[in-house]
Scaffold this motif. Structure first.
Motif, PDB file in Angstrom:
ATOM      1  N   VAL A   1       0.835  -1.202   0.000  1.00 26.68           N
ATOM      2  CA  VAL A   1       0.000   0.000   0.000  1.00 26.68           C
ATOM      3  C   VAL A   1       0.878   1.265   0.000  1.00 26.68           C
ATOM      4  O   VAL A   1       0.708   2.149  -0.844  1.00 26.68           O
ATOM      5  CB  VAL A   1      -0.952  -0.026   1.221  1.00 26.68           C
ATOM      6  CG1 VAL A   1      -1.693   1.294   1.353  1.00 26.68           C
ATOM      7  CG2 VAL A   1      -1.923  -1.194   1.079  1.00 26.68           C
ATOM      8  N   HIS A   2       1.846   1.298   0.917  1.00 28.46           N
ATOM      9  CA  HIS A   2       2.684   2.490   1.042  1.00 28.46           C
ATOM     10  C   HIS A   2       3.491   2.738  -0.232  1.00 28.46           C
ATOM     11  O   HIS A   2       3.529   3.838  -0.775  1.00 28.46           O
ATOM     12  CB  HIS A   2       3.612   2.316   2.250  1.00 28.46           C
ATOM     13  CG  HIS A   2       4.574   3.451   2.411  1.00 28.46           C
ATOM     14  ND1 HIS A   2       5.807   3.464   1.784  1.00 28.46           N
ATOM     15  CD2 HIS A   2       4.478   4.625   3.062  1.00 28.46           C
ATOM     16  CE1 HIS A   2       6.428   4.595   2.070  1.00 28.46           C
ATOM     17  NE2 HIS A   2       5.645   5.317   2.847  1.00 28.46           N
ATOM     18  N   ASP A   3       4.139   1.675  -0.747  1.00 26.90           N
ATOM     19  CA  ASP A   3       5.060   1.866  -1.874  1.00 26.90           C
ATOM     20  C   ASP A   3       4.325   2.167  -3.177  1.00 26.90           C
ATOM     21  O   ASP A   3       4.804   2.950  -3.996  1.00 26.90           O
ATOM     22  CB  ASP A   3       5.976   0.643  -2.034  1.00 26.90           C
ATOM     23  CG  ASP A   3       6.995   0.555  -0.900  1.00 26.90           C
ATOM     24  OD1 ASP A   3       7.080   1.505  -0.109  1.00 26.90           O
ATOM     25  OD2 ASP A   3       7.690  -0.464  -0.803  1.00 26.90           O
TER      26      ASP A   3
ATOM     27  N   VAL B   1       3.372   5.926  -7.397  1.00 28.37           N
ATOM     28  CA  VAL B   1       2.387   6.502  -8.328  1.00 28.37           C
ATOM     29  C   VAL B   1       2.511   8.030  -8.306  1.00 28.37           C
ATOM     30  O   VAL B   1       2.531   8.684  -9.355  1.00 28.37           O
ATOM     31  CB  VAL B   1       0.962   6.011  -7.957  1.00 28.37           C
ATOM     32  CG1 VAL B   1      -0.106   6.871  -8.610  1.00 28.37           C
ATOM     33  CG2 VAL B   1       0.791   4.556  -8.377  1.00 28.37           C
ATOM     34  N   GLU B   2       2.634   8.581  -7.096  1.00 31.15           N
ATOM     35  CA  GLU B   2       2.762  10.042  -6.975  1.00 31.15           C
ATOM     36  C   GLU B   2       4.061  10.526  -7.628  1.00 31.15           C
ATOM     37  O   GLU B   2       4.066  11.498  -8.368  1.00 31.15           O
ATOM     38  CB  GLU B   2       2.732  10.400  -5.491  1.00 31.15           C
ATOM     39  CG  GLU B   2       2.414  11.875  -5.265  1.00 31.15           C
ATOM     40  CD  GLU B   2       2.486  12.233  -3.789  1.00 31.15           C
ATOM     41  OE1 GLU B   2       2.066  11.423  -2.947  1.00 31.15           O
ATOM     42  OE2 GLU B   2       3.010  13.330  -3.504  1.00 31.15           O
ATOM     43  N   LYS B   3       5.136   9.769  -7.372  1.00 29.99           N
ATOM     44  CA  LYS B   3       6.453  10.124  -7.946  1.00 29.99           C
ATOM     45  C   LYS B   3       6.419  10.118  -9.473  1.00 29.99           C
ATOM     46  O   LYS B   3       7.104  10.897 -10.133  1.00 29.99           O
ATOM     47  CB  LYS B   3       7.493   9.102  -7.463  1.00 29.99           C
ATOM     48  CG  LYS B   3       8.747   9.723  -6.907  1.00 29.99           C
ATOM     49  CD  LYS B   3       9.618   8.682  -6.293  1.00 29.99           C
ATOM     50  CE  LYS B   3      11.077   8.954  -6.580  1.00 29.99           C
ATOM     51  NZ  LYS B   3      11.925   7.845  -6.168  1.00 29.99           N
TER      52      LYS B   3
ATOM     53  N   SER C   1      11.159  -6.101  -0.445  1.00 36.50           N
ATOM     54  CA  SER C   1       9.997  -5.765  -1.263  1.00 36.50           C
ATOM     55  C   SER C   1      10.471  -4.973  -2.468  1.00 36.50           C
ATOM     56  O   SER C   1      11.564  -4.398  -2.460  1.00 36.50           O
ATOM     57  CB  SER C   1       8.958  -4.962  -0.466  1.00 36.50           C
ATOM     58  OG  SER C   1       9.452  -3.677  -0.192  1.00 36.50           O
ATOM     59  N   ALA C   2       9.658  -4.982  -3.501  1.00 35.75           N
ATOM     60  CA  ALA C   2      10.005  -4.238  -4.722  1.00 35.75           C
ATOM     61  C   ALA C   2       8.717  -3.860  -5.431  1.00 35.75           C
ATOM     62  O   ALA C   2       7.767  -4.651  -5.459  1.00 35.75           O
ATOM     63  CB  ALA C   2      10.870  -5.092  -5.637  1.00 35.75           C
ATOM     64  N   VAL C   3       8.693  -2.660  -5.948  1.00 34.57           N
ATOM     65  CA  VAL C   3       7.543  -2.195  -6.731  1.00 34.57           C
ATOM     66  C   VAL C   3       8.080  -1.493  -7.959  1.00 34.57           C
ATOM     67  O   VAL C   3       9.102  -0.805  -7.881  1.00 34.57           O
ATOM     68  CB  VAL C   3       6.674  -1.183  -5.929  1.00 34.57           C
ATOM     69  CG1 VAL C   3       5.476  -0.737  -6.744  1.00 34.57           C
ATOM     70  CG2 VAL C   3       6.198  -1.777  -4.622  1.00 34.57           C
TER      71      VAL C   3
END
Ligand code: ACO
Length: 317
Positions: free
Chosen positions: A221-223, A228-230, A310-312
């Protein structure tokens, strides 16, 4: 950042183990596994290795990309279940498909494929690297304790692969590691040195399921929100979310908390269970073949697991 996915591929072994089959091994039920994890069946290798799966997924991805093995400049495979420390899975693939480029493995457990993809993206920015094969392949049945009901119902075997080249579509990415072995641990071969005094560790997956669950939901959720904002996008701009297939409830929590409807999440955990680093590329290969993925779509890929890691990343398809 520069990347275009030219082809995808996936392979799972033939043997299907259903929840009812597992009931013969441990005290569990189809109802518990479906409700708490979301798995109906998983594929299990008989004799094929992670390298064998990887070769098949790689061949399919090359065919999809309409590319010959000789055109590859690099092969990176993510795995935690290579049969041999060397040759690596990537090296075995290189030989089997007839490529001559450098090849190496990376290990970041279930996040491994996205770590490998990010590494490949960096190589594409260097001279001499145009086409890269990225693979996630796992024979988890080898490191599952089949008498432990809290883990053996979750995992499965398989492989997925991408062929990528330079392009415009890698919008943002984030890798994360919190080193430590309290939550997930998989001991390797302990050796048999006559000089050691410690007992070798149990060489199977140890996982604190609830801690992993909390870590996964919070990171996804956080990443995703942060990236997305970045990328200058909004959550509504996302067309597809492909997360690590670890537990259907993790995916449902993420959908709820991100307010992204479940129909944008690609889910195949019911068929394959958690295939660690193979999970995201298998899902992507299936999404690509479903006809739902169009050029220009915004795809978020997200994975988490041992490390903790983790990775997104956000891709414009
Ligand atoms: N069948 C029946 N009962 C079971 C089973 C089973 N297969 N497994 C556990 N139980 C029991 C437990 O013993 C416990 O019983 P008790 O209340 O009498 O003590 C009860 O079910 C609840 O157990 P929990 O562990 O609390 O179950 P939970 O709902 O947390 O589900 C699970 C466990 C599926 C592991 C979940 O926590 C999960 O999915 N966690 C995330 C896993 C993950 O994401 N892994 C990815 C990384 S893996 C890697 O990197 C290699």
């Amino acid at each position: 950042m520069s990347i275009k996915v030219l082809g995808t591929g996936a392979y799972v072994p033939e043997k299907i183990i259903t929840n009812d089959d597992l009931q013969k091994l441990v005290d569990t039920s189809d109802e518990w596994i479906r409700q708490r994890v979301g798995v109906g069946e998983r594929r299990v290798s008989v004799n094929e290795t992670a390298a064998d799966f990887a070769v098949k997924a790689a061949q399919q991805a090359l065919e999809d990309a309409n590319m010959l093995a000789e055109e590859l400049d690099l092969i990176i495979a993510a795995t935690i279940t290579s049969e041999t420390v060397c040759p690596t899975v990537a090296g075995s693939v290189q030989k089997a498909i007839g490529a001559s480029c450098p090849a190496f493995d990376v290990n970041s457990a279930c996040s491994g494929f996205l770590f490998a993809l990010d590494t490949a993206v960096s190589f594409l920015e260097r001279d001499g690297y145009k086409n890269i094969l990225v693979i996630g392949s796992e024979r988890l049945s080898k490191i599952v304790d089949w008498s432990d009901r809290s883990t053996c119902v979750i995992f499965g075997d398989g492989a997925g692969a991408f062929v990528i080249t330079k392009g415009e579509g890698y919008l943002e990415s984030k890798l994360f590691t919190a080193g430590g072995d309290e939550v997930i641990k998989i001991p390797g071969f302990g050796g048999s040195s006559p000089f050691y005094t410690n007992e070798p560790m149990h060489p199977y997956i140890f996982m604190d399921g609830q801690e992993t669950f909390k870590f996964a939901v919070n990171k996804i959720v956080h990443d995703i929100k942060e990236l997305v904002e970045k990328a200058g996008l909004t959550l509504e701009d996302i067309d597809h979310v492909v997360t690590h297939q670890a537990n259907i409830r993790i995916i449902e929590f993420a959908s709820k908390r991100l307010k992204i409807p479940m129909d944008k999440f690609f889910v195949n955990i019911e068929k394959y269970g958690n295939t660690s680093s193979a999970s995201v590329p298998i899902a992507m290969a299936e999404l690509a073949r479903s006809g739902k993925l169009k050029r220009g779509d915004i795809v978020v890929m997200s994975a988490f697991g041992g490390g903790l890691s983790s990775a997104v990343c956000i891709l414009k398809w």
